[in-house]
Motif scaffolding. Structure first.
Motif, PDB file in Angstrom:
ATOM      1  N   TRP A   1       0.977  -1.193   0.286  1.00  0.00           N
ATOM      2  CA  TRP A   1       0.030  -0.069   0.006  1.00  0.00           C
ATOM      3  C   TRP A   1       0.883   1.154   0.039  1.00  0.00           C
ATOM      4  O   TRP A   1       0.696   1.971  -0.694  1.00  0.00           O
TER       5      TRP A   1
ATOM      6  N   LEU B   1     -11.421  -1.571   5.120  1.00  0.00           N
ATOM      7  CA  LEU B   1     -12.114  -2.203   4.066  1.00  0.00           C
ATOM      8  C   LEU B   1     -11.755  -3.602   3.823  1.00  0.00           C
ATOM      9  O   LEU B   1     -12.527  -4.378   3.343  1.00  0.00           O
TER      10      LEU B   1
ATOM     11  N   ARG C   1     -16.288  10.104  -6.567  1.00  0.00           N
ATOM     12  CA  ARG C   1     -17.523   9.152  -6.344  1.00  0.00           C
ATOM     13  C   ARG C   1     -18.298   9.836  -5.318  1.00  0.00           C
ATOM     14  O   ARG C   1     -19.542  10.074  -5.671  1.00  0.00           O
ATOM     15  N   ASN C   2     -17.937  10.507  -4.245  1.00  0.00           N
ATOM     16  CA  ASN C   2     -18.749  11.259  -3.292  1.00  0.00           C
ATOM     17  C   ASN C   2     -18.476  12.678  -3.740  1.00  0.00           C
ATOM     18  O   ASN C   2     -17.446  13.342  -2.948  1.00  0.00           O
TER      19      ASN C   2
ATOM     20  N   ARG D   1     -18.119  15.337  -0.776  1.00  0.00           N
ATOM     21  CA  ARG D   1     -16.808  15.337  -0.087  1.00  0.00           C
ATOM     22  C   ARG D   1     -15.561  15.375  -0.822  1.00  0.00           C
ATOM     23  O   ARG D   1     -14.713  15.847  -0.229  1.00  0.00           O
TER      24      ARG D   1
ATOM     25  N   LEU E   1      -6.681  -4.314  -5.544  1.00  0.00           N
ATOM     26  CA  LEU E   1      -7.732  -4.471  -4.365  1.00  0.00           C
ATOM     27  C   LEU E   1      -8.920  -3.329  -4.722  1.00  0.00           C
ATOM     28  O   LEU E   1     -10.066  -3.499  -4.665  1.00  0.00           O
TER      29      LEU E   1
END
Ligand code: HEC
Length: 188
Positions: A15, A46, A89-90, A93, A141
């Motif tokens: 990550w 997640l 996506r949001n 925000r 992922l």
């Protein structure tokens, strides 16, 4: 499900690309540390949710937990922290302001010119504030919720269109920049 766990385990180690050489600007070092504390926490949440309730179940967890975790880090550190994207996506925000948008556009150009997306960051004093952004590259992922249409199950598609009718955050490939963590602090 087993293959999911393997992907998740592989991700644990990949990550965060190590960025951490000591820097001459102590604010940059501090900003970097605070920003980089978010991905491992988000990812643990997640992963736990994906294992428990698969990708479509993890969508609501992401929606609720991402701002909660960011809020906790803000409280502990004194830095405001959130995620932004050029294809949110949001959108309520995650729509970038002008400074963040310019940084994200510069990251895309630098990645296209061959720089490693995991290393892209920018820190800057602006007036009475210090601001820092760090690119978030797409990894394996992420594809189940941000990938091409054939990588997203019908259940996930349905959940996404229910929660995010204006979703722009699909169609990504591994290595592309999904967005950035952005943090800021008013200087004393
Ligand atoms: C289980 C589905 C799922 C997975 C897997 C997933 N995401 Fe997301 N992602 C979401 C949802 C849902 C949101 C919107 C959260 C909200 O409402 O704030 C989101 C939002 C984001 C945002 C904030 C900007 C925006 O568009 O709203 C970034 C950045 C992001 N994801 C990056 C990633 C990265 C990088 C990975 C892989 C390491 C990843 N995501 C994996 C579901 C997922």
């Amino acid at each position: 499900m087993k293959s999911l766990l393997i992907v998740a385990a592989a991700l644990m180690t990949s990550w965060i690309a190590p960025l951490a050489q000591a820097n001459e600007d102590p604010l940059l070092d501090e900003a970097r540390k605070v920003a980089m504390s978010l991905p491992p926490k988000l990812q643990a949440t997640l992963q736990a949710e994906i294992v428990k309730s698969d990708f479509q179940g993890a969508i609501t967890a992401c929606k609720e937990m991402a701002p909660k975790i960011a809020g906790e880090i803000s409280k502990e550190s004194g830095w405001k922290i959130k995620r932004v994207s050029l294809k949110a996506r949001n959108d309520a925000r995650a729509t970038p302001d002008a400074w963040e948008k310019a940084a994200l556009e510069a990251f895309d150009k630098r990645a296209a010119a061959g720089e490693s997306p995991a290393k892209l960051e920018k820190g800057e004093r602006i007036g009475s504030e210090y601001r820092y952004v760090k690119a978030l590259p797409v990894q394996a992922l992420c594809l189940g919720c941000h990938g091409k249409p054939d990588q997203i199950t019908p259940e996930v598609k349905a959940a996404l269109s229910q929660h995010y009718p204006q979703d722009q955050a699909t169609g990504y490939s591994e290595g592309e920049i999904r967005g950035a963590i952005t943090i800021r602090k008013t200087l004393p």
